[in-house]
Design an enzyme around this catalytic site. Structure first.
Site, mmCIF file in Angstrom:
data_model
loop_
_atom_site.group_PDB
_atom_site.id
_atom_site.type_symbol
_atom_site.label_atom_id
_atom_site.label_comp_id
_atom_site.label_asym_id
_atom_site.label_seq_id
_atom_site.Cartn_x
_atom_site.Cartn_y
_atom_site.Cartn_z
ATOM 1 N N ARG A 283 0.806 -1.223 0.000
ATOM 2 C CA ARG A 283 0.000 0.000 0.000
ATOM 3 C C ARG A 283 0.847 1.284 0.000
ATOM 4 O O ARG A 283 0.318 2.370 -0.187
ATOM 5 C CB ARG A 283 -0.959 -0.004 1.200
ATOM 6 C CG ARG A 283 -2.197 -0.827 0.922
ATOM 7 C CD ARG A 283 -3.285 -0.514 1.906
ATOM 8 N NE ARG A 283 -3.058 -1.156 3.181
ATOM 9 C CZ ARG A 283 -3.536 -0.717 4.338
ATOM 10 N NH1 ARG A 283 -4.231 0.407 4.373
ATOM 11 N NH2 ARG A 283 -3.310 -1.359 5.444
ATOM 12 N N GLN B 288 11.493 -15.242 6.300
ATOM 13 C CA GLN B 288 10.190 -15.891 6.294
ATOM 14 C C GLN B 288 9.718 -15.949 4.848
ATOM 15 O O GLN B 288 9.450 -14.918 4.244
ATOM 16 C CB GLN B 288 9.188 -15.097 7.142
ATOM 17 C CG GLN B 288 7.832 -15.792 7.254
ATOM 18 C CD GLN B 288 6.712 -14.849 7.616
ATOM 19 O OE1 GLN B 288 6.828 -13.630 7.466
ATOM 20 N NE2 GLN B 288 5.613 -15.391 8.095
ATOM 21 N N TYR C 238 29.789 30.981 -0.899
ATOM 22 C CA TYR C 238 29.936 29.533 -0.828
ATOM 23 C C TYR C 238 31.284 29.240 -0.188
ATOM 24 O O TYR C 238 32.332 29.598 -0.735
ATOM 25 C CB TYR C 238 29.864 28.865 -2.209
ATOM 26 C CG TYR C 238 30.227 27.400 -2.087
ATOM 27 C CD1 TYR C 238 29.438 26.553 -1.311
ATOM 28 C CD2 TYR C 238 31.376 26.878 -2.673
ATOM 29 C CE1 TYR C 238 29.784 25.221 -1.122
ATOM 30 C CE2 TYR C 238 31.730 25.548 -2.498
ATOM 31 C CZ TYR C 238 30.926 24.729 -1.716
ATOM 32 O OH TYR C 238 31.273 23.415 -1.521
ATOM 33 N N ALA D 62 30.998 39.842 1.306
ATOM 34 C CA ALA D 62 29.847 39.381 0.518
ATOM 35 C C ALA D 62 30.317 38.792 -0.804
ATOM 36 O O ALA D 62 31.208 39.334 -1.453
ATOM 37 C CB ALA D 62 28.899 40.539 0.266
ATOM 38 N N ARG E 89 43.348 42.340 -10.037
ATOM 39 C CA ARG E 89 42.292 42.835 -10.934
ATOM 40 C C ARG E 89 42.926 43.905 -11.809
ATOM 41 O O ARG E 89 43.988 44.446 -11.478
ATOM 42 C CB ARG E 89 41.101 43.399 -10.148
ATOM 43 C CG ARG E 89 41.432 44.569 -9.278
ATOM 44 C CD ARG E 89 40.287 44.922 -8.317
ATOM 45 N NE ARG E 89 40.677 46.050 -7.500
ATOM 46 C CZ ARG E 89 40.292 46.254 -6.253
ATOM 47 N NH1 ARG E 89 39.505 45.385 -5.642
ATOM 48 N NH2 ARG E 89 40.689 47.315 -5.584
HETATM 49 C C1 UD1 Z 1 -1.793 -7.510 13.523
HETATM 50 C C2 UD1 Z 1 -2.401 -8.290 14.674
HETATM 51 C C3 UD1 Z 1 -3.571 -7.522 15.260
HETATM 52 C C4 UD1 Z 1 -3.107 -6.147 15.680
HETATM 53 C C5 UD1 Z 1 -2.426 -5.436 14.535
HETATM 54 C C6 UD1 Z 1 -1.797 -4.153 15.042
HETATM 55 C C7 UD1 Z 1 -2.104 -10.654 14.190
HETATM 56 C C8 UD1 Z 1 -2.748 -11.892 13.675
HETATM 57 N N1 UD1 Z 1 -2.863 -9.586 14.189
HETATM 58 O O1 UD1 Z 1 -2.771 -7.457 12.516
HETATM 59 O O2 UD1 Z 1 -4.127 -8.200 16.367
HETATM 60 O O3 UD1 Z 1 -4.225 -5.391 16.148
HETATM 61 O O4 UD1 Z 1 -1.382 -6.240 13.975
HETATM 62 O O5 UD1 Z 1 -1.300 -3.427 13.977
HETATM 63 O O6 UD1 Z 1 -0.952 -10.682 14.630
HETATM 64 N N2 UD1 Z 1 4.285 -9.727 9.060
HETATM 65 C C9 UD1 Z 1 5.302 -10.592 8.735
HETATM 66 N N3 UD1 Z 1 5.000 -11.802 8.179
HETATM 67 C C10 UD1 Z 1 3.705 -12.178 7.948
HETATM 68 C C11 UD1 Z 1 2.675 -11.278 8.289
HETATM 69 C C12 UD1 Z 1 3.001 -10.074 8.852
HETATM 70 O O7 UD1 Z 1 6.491 -10.289 8.931
HETATM 71 O O8 UD1 Z 1 3.518 -13.278 7.463
HETATM 72 C C13 UD1 Z 1 4.633 -8.446 9.669
HETATM 73 C C14 UD1 Z 1 4.227 -7.264 8.804
HETATM 74 O O9 UD1 Z 1 5.314 -6.851 7.996
HETATM 75 C C15 UD1 Z 1 3.886 -6.224 9.833
HETATM 76 C C16 UD1 Z 1 3.395 -7.018 11.033
HETATM 77 O O10 UD1 Z 1 3.907 -8.312 10.860
HETATM 78 O O11 UD1 Z 1 5.027 -5.491 10.246
HETATM 79 C C17 UD1 Z 1 1.875 -7.034 11.167
HETATM 80 O O12 UD1 Z 1 1.313 -7.674 10.061
HETATM 81 P P1 UD1 Z 1 -0.108 -7.278 9.483
HETATM 82 O O13 UD1 Z 1 -0.444 -8.198 8.393
HETATM 83 O O14 UD1 Z 1 -0.142 -5.833 9.193
HETATM 84 O O15 UD1 Z 1 -1.046 -7.608 10.749
HETATM 85 P P2 UD1 Z 1 -2.495 -7.060 10.974
HETATM 86 O O16 UD1 Z 1 -3.436 -7.830 10.148
HETATM 87 O O17 UD1 Z 1 -2.522 -5.599 10.869
#
Ligand code: UD1
Ligand code: CA
Length: 459
Positions: free
Chosen positions: A26, A86, A361, A375, A435
């Site tokens: 996004r 991951q 400068y 100046a 000059r």
């Molecule tokens: C998550 C929480 C939610 C919380 C919210 C706060 C879970 C299931 N939900 O939701 O309860 O209110 O954050 O913002 O934990 N990420 C990874 N690998 C993944 C998925 C995510 O590294 O497979 C990282 C993302 O880069 C991010 C963070 O984890 O930094 C949160 O992931 P995101 O998918 O935004 O979680 P939410 O659905 O917002």
């Protein structure tokens, strides 16, 4: 049912797992989301700073296979051992589990946080460790959401014990009405955390392995889970450019408040922009519309006048900068020195009381104490390939509109005549003029006008 965790004391070792494997689509940017900057510093570095500030000696950043830039950034700061990959990303629980191997052998508390939450501070996180020390097996950082929307909801028992976290997509109407939300930050004993994660499944609306499921699993196993509440702003996440701008605005507000609390005077603080590491001593004055890039230090009694731009610069006490001055990396402005309007200084040490008040400068070199730079003076430091230095001695006087062609030095107390192009060293206390000699032709102008008027019939 609260069981005191074995060995839970304030001195337990701490580690951190920072999640950064999301795609950040996004943001609609070629720069990976977590490398976007807040206060001139990558969001990921803010997250690492917070983990280090609470004493996490080992830090693991979970990165996706897609984000080579993030990996390089982490390796540069923390080394190869700080990387866990991951691939593919299957949820937050799966992400934390990906850090297990990198934390092999670690015994103590693990802090889990997100790399896209740059306003998280040590002050907000520390209560989690206090809960751990007080016997909670898992400590979750919650916040009261103005608009709970898509956040996970905290299902709390009457005694404040957290029984479960339900994701918005899996919640019923009653659960959706809860405003206590999950920030995503938590702390737990390393062994327990990975044991619980091994039991997490993906039978939910998103078919992901939720980190949040460890709360219900811990409760079912007779473990205690507690919540510490943070301000919503502390845990604000960034998913889009407008959220990035909103977080930046909050960051700037914090810096302003902190600097004013330290005694910095600002007449229009909302117009002044700081970097994460801007250091200004109490007793300094910052006028409106000043921008600080990274690496600036300003001492007490200095005045930064309106519309100045500073980065990588030092301003000593009592110096006056601007209005409309530009200090670039390596500018070191001595006590009581003046750098005036439309003067650019780069990599020059300016001695105490020296003055360069207008249109210059000054790049690469030094200016001695009490010297006066007229100046329009230019340090000609670059020949298209290499940079050279200009050194102006103590008390020297550079006439207006001089070009000092580096490498060159002007001796102590020497003068250069206005408009000179100085290419050779000028000895102390001498005058250098370069000059053409001036000639006067008496009556020439009057005769010229007369001739022109007559030719055009205007006589
Ligand atoms: C998550 C929480 C939610 C919380 C919210 C706060 C879970 C299931 N939900 O939701 O309860 O209110 O954050 O913002 O934990 N990420 C990874 N690998 C993944 C998925 C995510 O590294 O497979 C990282 C993302 O880069 C991010 C963070 O984890 O930094 C949160 O992931 P995101 O998918 O935004 O979680 P939410 O659905 O917002
Ligand atoms: Ca999110």
């Amino acid at each position: 049912m609260t069981t005191k965790a074995a060995g839970a004391t304030t001195s337990r070792p701490r580690a951190a797992v920072i999640l950064a494997a999301g795609q950040g689509q996004r943001m609609k940017s070629h720069t990976p989301k977590v490398l976007h900057r807040v206060g001139g510093r990558a969001m990921l570095d803010h997250a690492i700073d917070a983990a280090q500030a609470v004493g996490c000696a080992r830090i693991v950043v979970v990165v996706g296979a897609h984000s080579q830039g993030v990996r390089v950034h982490v390796v540069e700061r923390l080394g190869e051992g700080a990387i866990a990959v991951q691939d593919p990303p299957l949820g937050t629980g799966h992400a934390v589990l990906a850090a297990k191997a990198a934390l092999k052998g670690f015994e103590g508390d693990v802090l889990v946080s997100y790399a896209d939450t740059p306003l998280l501070t040590a002050t907000a996180v520390e209560p989690l460790f206090a809960l751990r020390a007080a016997g909670a097996d898992v400590a979750v950082l919650g916040f009261d959401a103005a608009q709970p929307g898509a956040y996970g909801r905290l299902v709390l028992a009457a005694d404040g014990v957290l029984t479960r976290i339900v994701e918005a997509k899996d919640a019923d109407a009653g659960e959706l009405a809860i405003t206590a939300c999950n920030s995503g930050v938590l702390a737990a004993d390393a062994g327990l955390l990975f044991d619980l994660l091994a039991k997490v499944g993906n039978r939910n609306a998103k078919e992901e392995f939720y980190l949040t499921d460890i709360v219900g699993l811990a409760t079912d196993a007779g473990r205690s889970v507690r919540v510490a509440f943070a301000d919503e702003i502390d845990v604000a996440g960034v998913n889009s450019q407008s959220e990035l701008a909103a977080v930046e605005a909050s960051f700037q507000d914090r810096r302003r408040v902190a600097l004013m609390a330290d005694g910095v005077t600002m007449t229009a603080p909302h117009t002044v922009h700081f970097a994460w590491d801007t250091h200004i001593e109490g007793g300094a004055v910052i006028e409106p519309y000043v921008v600080f890039g990274p690496g600036v230090r300003v001492a007490t009694g200095a005045v930064i006048r309106a519309f100045s731009h500073l980065e990588g610069a030092v301003v000593q006490s009592g110096a006056v900068i601007g209005p409309y001055a530009r200090l670039r990396p390596g500018a070191d402005i001595g006590e009581g020195a003046h750098i005036g309007n439309f003067v650019e200084v780069k990599k020059v040490k300016v001695g105490p009381g020296a003055k360069a008040n207008h249109l210059s400068y000054l790049g690469d070199g030094s200016i001695g104490a009490g010297a006066n730079i007229g100046a329009g003076t230019i340090f000609c430091n670059f020949d298209g390939f290499d940079k050279f230095e200009t050194h102006v001695g103590e008390g020297a006087f550079i006439g207006s509109n001089c070009a000092l062609v580096a490498p060159v030095s002007i001796g102590k107390g020497a003068y250069t005549g206005s408009g000179s192009v100085i290419t050779r060293p000028v000895p102390a206390d001498s005058l250098a003029v370069e000059r053409g000699l001036q000639a006067e032709k008496p009556g020439w102008a009057a005769a010229f006008r007369e001739r022109k008027r007559r030719a055009k019939g205007l006589a």
